[in-house]
Write an enzyme that holds these catalytic residues in place. Structure first.
Site, PDB file in Angstrom:
ATOM      1  N   SER A 223       0.835  -1.205   0.000  1.00  0.00           N
ATOM      2  CA  SER A 223       0.000   0.000   0.000  1.00  0.00           C
ATOM      3  C   SER A 223       0.866   1.250   0.000  1.00  0.00           C
ATOM      4  CB  SER A 223      -0.871   0.014   1.268  1.00  0.00           C
ATOM      5  OG  SER A 223      -1.500   1.271   1.436  1.00  0.00           O
ATOM      6  N   TYR A 236      -2.055  -1.020  10.757  1.00  0.00           N
ATOM      7  CA  TYR A 236      -2.180  -1.433   9.350  1.00  0.00           C
ATOM      8  C   TYR A 236      -0.964  -0.978   8.535  1.00  0.00           C
ATOM      9  CZ  TYR A 236      -3.962  -1.371   4.523  1.00  0.00           C
ATOM     10  OH  TYR A 236      -4.116  -1.542   3.164  1.00  0.00           O
TER      11      TYR A 236
END
Ligand code: NAD
Ligand code: MG
Length: 331
Positions: A223, A236
């Site tokens: 990401s 995360y």
């Protein structure tokens, strides 16, 4: 002024006649070509929905089919050209989002595809299996929880058995739950994020190596959070940095064995992850609006990256992380 003589030969009559016949008998071909031309030139800023989005939330893990607007995973648009003919892929989180876009694209490129997902996601998964089978490819549904070590190991064995081997592993499943302060992240929540995003990637890769021959590929979904973490995605973002790093070390370890390891780093993409605890309602309503494209990406817009990284023609690409973030958040 002298006009050129009007010569009507048999050949020119035939040419005119066949051209008009073609136009009237096959208008769809002309229309398709026209459509293809305009698709090629489509403006990416207006191609898909922009914020503001309607308020919406679903319990984790959420369903793509219940989102408004529904995400585009390439169901009606992705066209294959045999780039992965005969390949055998396992994709985690293959029911929705990027995993679903990759599953559809892989099947259309000629691969057989096994997908893993959580049992609650059966309705999304059923649609994906039907789309894979529609391409005449084998679609294998393997539900189960990746936080469980034994399940991870069994998943790889079950996929390899059902597909008759394995040469593409896509570690794509992920857990993202936003929290405003570190005090709000419980031990259990932290553990679940680590287990889903890091442990499963480690365990599945390790188990898959028994099956992966030279020419095989491993692809992680990391990401932009790996490089530019948000203040409310602390746990995360840590996992996405770990997965990016794992991609690079494993590329070095497996390069001599002829196995390529790459990653995909999406920016804000319209998927169930975001509407099932991944983003605040405020962020969701404006989702993707702060990128240069002025909108979130759709899973379909990343399908070709997963294909490219798996394609044997990309044989010198390993240890790479390919981004798709609408222009922001890159390293
Ligand atoms: P998604 O909700 O469609 O996919 C995530 C999938 O993870 C779910 O479908 C679910 O099947 C799976 N999953 C979660 N916990 C699991 C568990 N315990 N066991 C088995 N499966 C589990 O959302 P998505 O955005 O397509 O997510 C795919 C990947 O993309 C994730 O790794 C996510 O972190 C990453 N990503 C998403 C975005 C975004 O903006 N949507 C941006 C960057 C990276
Ligand atoms: Mg899902």
């Amino acid at each position: 002024m002298q006009r050129p003589p009007l010569v009507t030969t048999r050949r020119s009559i035939l040419a005119v006649a066949s051209a008009s016949l073609a136009a009237s008998a096959f208008p769809s071909i002309a229309q398709t070509l026209q459509k293809k031309d305009s698709a090629t030139m489509e403006d990416p800023t207006t191609k898909y929905p922009k914020p503001p989005f309607e308020k919406q939330s679903q319990p984790f893990p959420g369903l793509a089919s219940k989102m408004n607007p529904k995400p585009d995973h390439g169901e009606t648009s992705y066209k294959g050209s045999g780039r992965l003919a005969g390949r055998k892929a396992l994709i985690t989180g293959g029911d929705s989002g990027m995993g679903r876009a990759a599953a559809i694209a892989y099947a259309r490129e000629g691969a057989d595809v096994a997908i893993n997902y959580l049992p609650d996601e059966e309705p999304d998964a059923k649609e994906v299996i039907a789309l894979i089978e529609k391409e005449g490819r084998k679609g294998v549904a393997l539900p189960g929880d990746l936080r469980d070590q034994a399940f991870c190991e069994k998943l790889v064995e079950d996929a390899a058995k059902a597909l008759g081997g394995l040469d593409i592993l896509v570690n794509n499943a992920g857990r993202q739950q936003q929290a405003q302060a570190i005090e709000d992240i419980t031990y259990e929540a932290f553990d679940a994020t680590m287990k889903t995003n890091i442990y499963a990637t480690f365990l599945l890769t390790k188990a898959a190596l028994k099956h992966l021959k030279p020419g095989s590929v491993i692809i992680q979904t990391t990401s932009v959070q790996a490089y530019d973490p948000s203040e409310d995605l602390v746990d995360y973002a840590m996992t996405k940095a770990a997965v990016m790093n794992f991609t690079k070390s494993m590329a070095k370890q497996l390069g001599p064995k002829g196995i390529r390891v790459n990653g995909v780093a999406p920016g804000p993409i319209w998927t169930p992850l975001q509407v099932s605890g991944g983003a605040t309602m405020e962020k969701l309503q404006k989702f993707g609006g702060d990128t240069p494209m002025g909108r979130p990406g759709q899973p379909a817009e990343l399908a070709s990256i997963y294909v490219q990284l798996a394609d044997p023609q990309a044989s010198y690409s390993t240890g790479q992380v390919y981004g798709a973030a609408g222009g922001s958040g890159q390293p």
